[in-house]
Design a protein around this motif. Structure first.
Motif, PDB file in Angstrom:
ATOM      1  N   ILE A  93       1.378  -3.578  -1.528  1.00  0.00           N
ATOM      2  CA  ILE A  93       1.784  -2.285  -0.981  1.00  0.00           C
ATOM      3  C   ILE A  93       3.263  -2.060  -1.286  1.00  0.00           C
ATOM      4  O   ILE A  93       4.088  -2.983  -1.127  1.00  0.00           O
ATOM      5  N   ASP A  94       3.575  -0.852  -1.741  1.00  0.00           N
ATOM      6  CA  ASP A  94       4.962  -0.502  -2.078  1.00  0.00           C
ATOM      7  C   ASP A  94       5.575  -1.486  -3.062  1.00  0.00           C
ATOM      8  O   ASP A  94       6.781  -1.776  -3.003  1.00  0.00           O
ATOM      9  N   ASP A  95       4.756  -2.011  -3.951  1.00  0.00           N
ATOM     10  CA  ASP A  95       5.166  -2.919  -5.032  1.00  0.00           C
ATOM     11  C   ASP A  95       5.653  -4.288  -4.563  1.00  0.00           C
ATOM     12  O   ASP A  95       5.574  -5.254  -5.317  1.00  0.00           O
ATOM     13  N   GLU A  96       6.141  -4.412  -3.342  1.00  0.00           N
ATOM     14  CA  GLU A  96       6.783  -5.659  -2.915  1.00  0.00           C
ATOM     15  C   GLU A  96       5.998  -6.455  -1.881  1.00  0.00           C
ATOM     16  O   GLU A  96       6.148  -7.682  -1.819  1.00  0.00           O
ATOM     17  N   TYR A  97       5.209  -5.786  -1.062  1.00  0.00           N
ATOM     18  CA  TYR A  97       4.541  -6.495   0.022  1.00  0.00           C
ATOM     19  C   TYR A  97       3.120  -6.887  -0.393  1.00  0.00           C
ATOM     20  O   TYR A  97       2.274  -6.022  -0.649  1.00  0.00           O
TER      21      TYR A  97
ATOM     22  N   ASN B 165       0.449   4.297  -2.373  1.00  0.00           N
ATOM     23  CA  ASN B 165       1.448   3.234  -2.482  1.00  0.00           C
ATOM     24  C   ASN B 165       0.842   1.838  -2.505  1.00  0.00           C
ATOM     25  O   ASN B 165       1.549   0.849  -2.401  1.00  0.00           O
TER      26      ASN B 165
ATOM     27  N   GLN C 168       5.950  -4.979 -11.405  1.00  0.00           N
ATOM     28  CA  GLN C 168       7.072  -4.179 -10.925  1.00  0.00           C
ATOM     29  C   GLN C 168       7.960  -3.672 -12.057  1.00  0.00           C
ATOM     30  O   GLN C 168       8.796  -2.785 -11.856  1.00  0.00           O
TER      31      GLN C 168
ATOM     32  N   LYS D 197      12.588  -7.772   6.301  1.00  0.00           N
ATOM     33  CA  LYS D 197      11.161  -7.750   5.973  1.00  0.00           C
ATOM     34  C   LYS D 197      10.351  -8.545   7.003  1.00  0.00           C
ATOM     35  O   LYS D 197       9.231  -8.171   7.353  1.00  0.00           O
TER      36      LYS D 197
END
Length: 372
Positions: free
Chosen positions: A276-280, A260, A307, A361
């Protein structure tokens, strides 16, 4: 001024692809005006306490050749080379060199060519390799269809679309293309340089600030997306140490080396982002020597574009005493101060998140282990 003089003499002002039609009659006026303007500029600099030298035709700074196209006239040419000796001689003596945009034919030294000043500037920058190349124009920058100055053009991202939609054309397009050529022809170094089109009144602002008030032009960096498992640990650590002056905690790479997580890395290793996980965005690191070049911006843009979403989002955190805080303040759609479980004071930033989601978040980041 030249147009007015030609009109008074009954000579038509003609332009082809942004270049002035120039024959033997017109070149004599070009030479006269160039000499007068060069001396005026020299006198103006010296009146302010500076030192300047007008490098006229006799110095043969610019070599040129015929266009071999009758549409442009017999004395409109293309620059083919530059003699830097007079330029460097002046600089070494603390003197500002003033170069005329008139070329001496490499095939016939008695023949002169009227040259586009943007091409001359681009030719000189390719030879000298300055960090900033300033093009001073009466427009104050590249103008859009509403005659507003476009603050920034990232060539790999914007130029093709600006040309396709005819936002820039003719003489303004020629300036942009020459600025682009001055950057691209310097190879990887061109990514770290900029060309800036500015009005005379904002010249000092352009010299002593990053983007200034005109049009800031840069190539844009090439960013590759890779699974973090395909990026050697030593590569990440080298960039991070150079950027922050400290190393990642032991075990960082092993904990992040999962399916991820991915890295967005500049192709020459000048900087990277770990997402990480596309967003973080867990790390954004730009090596010393490449800050304030737009690389950090390009890494964030790449993280969002990777993304493949119409509504991408990104969030990240940093300690309040980090130099990057001012940079991040120019990007975020929201931010929040918080105290990490370690006791350190942090700031959370985000792009594209709804407020409720953003607060969730922030709570997650409060519990995350620190990288350093």
């Amino acid at each position: 001024e030249l147009s007015a003089i030609l009109e008074e003499s009954g000579i038509e002002n003609k332009f082809v692809n942004g270049d002035r039609y120039t024959d033997e009659r017109i070149i004599s006026e070009v030479v006269s005006i160039a000499k007068r303007k060069g001396v005026e500029l020299k006198d103006a600099i010296e009146a302010q306490g500076g030192k300047a030298a007008f490098l006229g035709i006799s110095q043969r700074v610019i070599r040129s050749q015929d266009k071999n196209d009758s549409r442009y006239g017999s004395n409109n040419g293309d620059p083919v080379g530059v003699n830097l000796h007079p330029v460097y001689d002046a600089i070494e003596q603390g003197i500002i060199p003033i170069v005329t945009p008139i070329g001496v034919s490499q095939d016939n030294p008695s023949k002169l060519h009227n040259l586009n000043s943007a091409r001359i500037g681009a030719l000189l920058t390719r030879a000298i390799d300055p960090v900033k190349y300033l093009m001073v124009t009466s427009s104050g920058g590249v103008l859009d269809k509403s005659n507003n100055v476009i603050s920034e053009i990232v060539l790999r991202r914007d130029l093709q679309e600006l040309v396709r939609t005819e936002v820039i054309s003719e003489g303004m397009l020629l300036n942009a293309e020459e600025a682009a050529r001055s950057l691209y022809e310097r190879g990887p170094l061109g990514d770290d340089r900029s060309a800036q089109i500015v009005g005379p009144g904002n010249l000092l602002h352009e010299l002593y600030t990053h983007k200034g008030k005109g049009t800031f032009i840069r190539t844009g960096y090439e960013i590759e997306k890779k699974p973090i498992s395909e990026v050697p640990e030593q590569t990440i650590r080298k960039i991070v140490v150079d950027a922050f002056g400290e190393n990642l905690k032991d075990g960082y790479y092993q904990k992040r080396c999962r399916d991820n997580a991915h890295a967005l890395i500049e192709v020459n290793g000048k900087g990277l982002a770990v997402v990480i996980d596309d967003e973080y965005m867990d790390i954004l690191a730009v090596r010393n020597g490449y800050r304030r070049t737009g690389l950090g911006t390009d890494l964030i843009d790449a993280a969002l574009k990777s993304q493949n979403s119409n509504s991408p989002s990104l969030y990240w955190k940093t300690q309040t005493d980090r130099d990057a805080v001012d940079f991040y303040n120019g990007f975020e759609t929201g931010r929040q101060f918080f105290t990490h479980t370690s006791g350190k004071q942090m700031i959370a930033f985000w792009i594209g998140l709804e407020l409720l989601n953003a607060h969730e978040k922030v709570e997650q980041m409060r519990q995350m282990p620190l990288n350093f």
